[in-house]
Write a protein that holds these residues in place. Sequence first.
Motif, PDB file in Angstrom:
ATOM      1  N   VAL A  31       8.789   7.974 110.374  1.00 29.98           N
ATOM      2  CA  VAL A  31       9.007   6.528 110.345  1.00 29.98           C
ATOM      3  C   VAL A  31       7.674   5.794 110.288  1.00 29.98           C
ATOM      4  O   VAL A  31       7.498   4.847 109.506  1.00 29.98           O
ATOM      5  N   SER A  32       6.718   6.222 111.097  1.00 23.63           N
ATOM      6  CA  SER A  32       5.401   5.575 111.106  1.00 23.63           C
ATOM      7  C   SER A  32       4.727   5.700 109.743  1.00 23.63           C
ATOM      8  O   SER A  32       4.208   4.717 109.201  1.00 23.63           O
ATOM      9  N   TYR A  33       4.730   6.901 109.198  1.00 21.04           N
ATOM     10  CA  TYR A  33       4.102   7.129 107.894  1.00 21.04           C
ATOM     11  C   TYR A  33       4.812   6.313 106.815  1.00 21.04           C
ATOM     12  O   TYR A  33       4.174   5.726 105.947  1.00 21.04           O
ATOM     13  N   ILE A  62      -1.779   8.469  94.139  1.00 25.87           N
ATOM     14  CA  ILE A  62      -2.634   9.325  94.973  1.00 25.87           C
ATOM     15  C   ILE A  62      -3.414   8.496  95.975  1.00 25.87           C
ATOM     16  O   ILE A  62      -3.505   8.852  97.159  1.00 25.87           O
ATOM     17  N   ILE A  63      -3.979   7.374  95.538  1.00 29.82           N
ATOM     18  CA  ILE A  63      -4.735   6.496  96.446  1.00 29.82           C
ATOM     19  C   ILE A  63      -3.831   5.948  97.536  1.00 29.82           C
ATOM     20  O   ILE A  63      -4.215   5.888  98.710  1.00 29.82           O
ATOM     21  N   LEU A  64      -2.618   5.536  97.169  1.00 27.62           N
ATOM     22  CA  LEU A  64      -1.686   5.010  98.171  1.00 27.62           C
ATOM     23  C   LEU A  64      -1.327   6.082  99.201  1.00 27.62           C
ATOM     24  O   LEU A  64      -1.323   5.811 100.408  1.00 27.62           O
ATOM     25  N   ASN A  65      -1.059   7.298  98.748  1.00 27.81           N
ATOM     26  CA  ASN A  65      -0.726   8.372  99.685  1.00 27.81           C
ATOM     27  C   ASN A  65      -1.922   8.741 100.561  1.00 27.81           C
ATOM     28  O   ASN A  65      -1.767   8.975 101.761  1.00 27.81           O
ATOM     29  N   MET A  66      -3.108   8.782  99.978  1.00 24.26           N
ATOM     30  CA  MET A  66      -4.299   9.089 100.769  1.00 24.26           C
ATOM     31  C   MET A  66      -4.598   7.970 101.768  1.00 24.26           C
ATOM     32  O   MET A  66      -4.920   8.232 102.928  1.00 24.26           O
ATOM     33  N   SER A 109      -2.200   8.129 104.613  1.00 25.08           N
ATOM     34  CA  SER A 109      -2.544   9.237 105.509  1.00 25.08           C
ATOM     35  C   SER A 109      -3.740   8.908 106.391  1.00 25.08           C
ATOM     36  O   SER A 109      -3.762   9.260 107.563  1.00 25.08           O
ATOM     37  N   VAL A 110      -4.731   8.237 105.827  1.00 23.73           N
ATOM     38  CA  VAL A 110      -5.904   7.856 106.626  1.00 23.73           C
ATOM     39  C   VAL A 110      -5.494   6.885 107.723  1.00 23.73           C
ATOM     40  O   VAL A 110      -5.897   7.035 108.883  1.00 23.73           O
ATOM     41  N   LEU A 136      -2.078  19.152 109.029  1.00 23.13           N
ATOM     42  CA  LEU A 136      -0.878  19.073 108.198  1.00 23.13           C
ATOM     43  C   LEU A 136      -0.902  17.858 107.267  1.00 23.13           C
ATOM     44  O   LEU A 136      -0.189  17.823 106.269  1.00 23.13           O
ATOM     45  N   LEU A 137      -1.749  16.876 107.558  1.00 23.44           N
ATOM     46  CA  LEU A 137      -1.797  15.667 106.735  1.00 23.44           C
ATOM     47  C   LEU A 137      -2.212  15.955 105.292  1.00 23.44           C
ATOM     48  O   LEU A 137      -1.740  15.295 104.372  1.00 23.44           O
TER      49      LEU A 137
END
Length: 122
Positions: A45-47, A77-81, A84-85, A102-103
């Motif tokens: 949910v947070s992610y 890719i930028i949005l997912n990275m 994650s950050v 795991l990230l």
Amino acid sequence: MREANIRRSVKISIDIIALLAGFVVSFFMKYDLNWSKHFNTGYQVSYLLIFICGYYMLSMQEKSWHYISVIDIMNIIILNMGSSVIFFLGVIFFKISFPKHLLVLVVILCSVGQLGVRYISR
């Protein structure tokens, strides 16, 4: 106008499903059949909330899915990275017990899932 709103809702829904599937599959790949013991829906949910905020901040609902170009791939890719950050910083700041290594797998699987769906649909 109504048809465009429905189309946007379908696009974001497909991206969310690909994101959630990537998140679950990464836990399954790491922990095999014991993945549910280590999985917490709060992580997902947070992610997801971080991802959706970034999705709308970058206006990806407007420009995504037209065609697959290098710019679209880079944006995903930028949005997912970036998600994650920010998630990682939240894990550190709030001292949440999340398997940090795991990230990387989450970013890879979520990006591949979203790009794969786009590729298949075009």
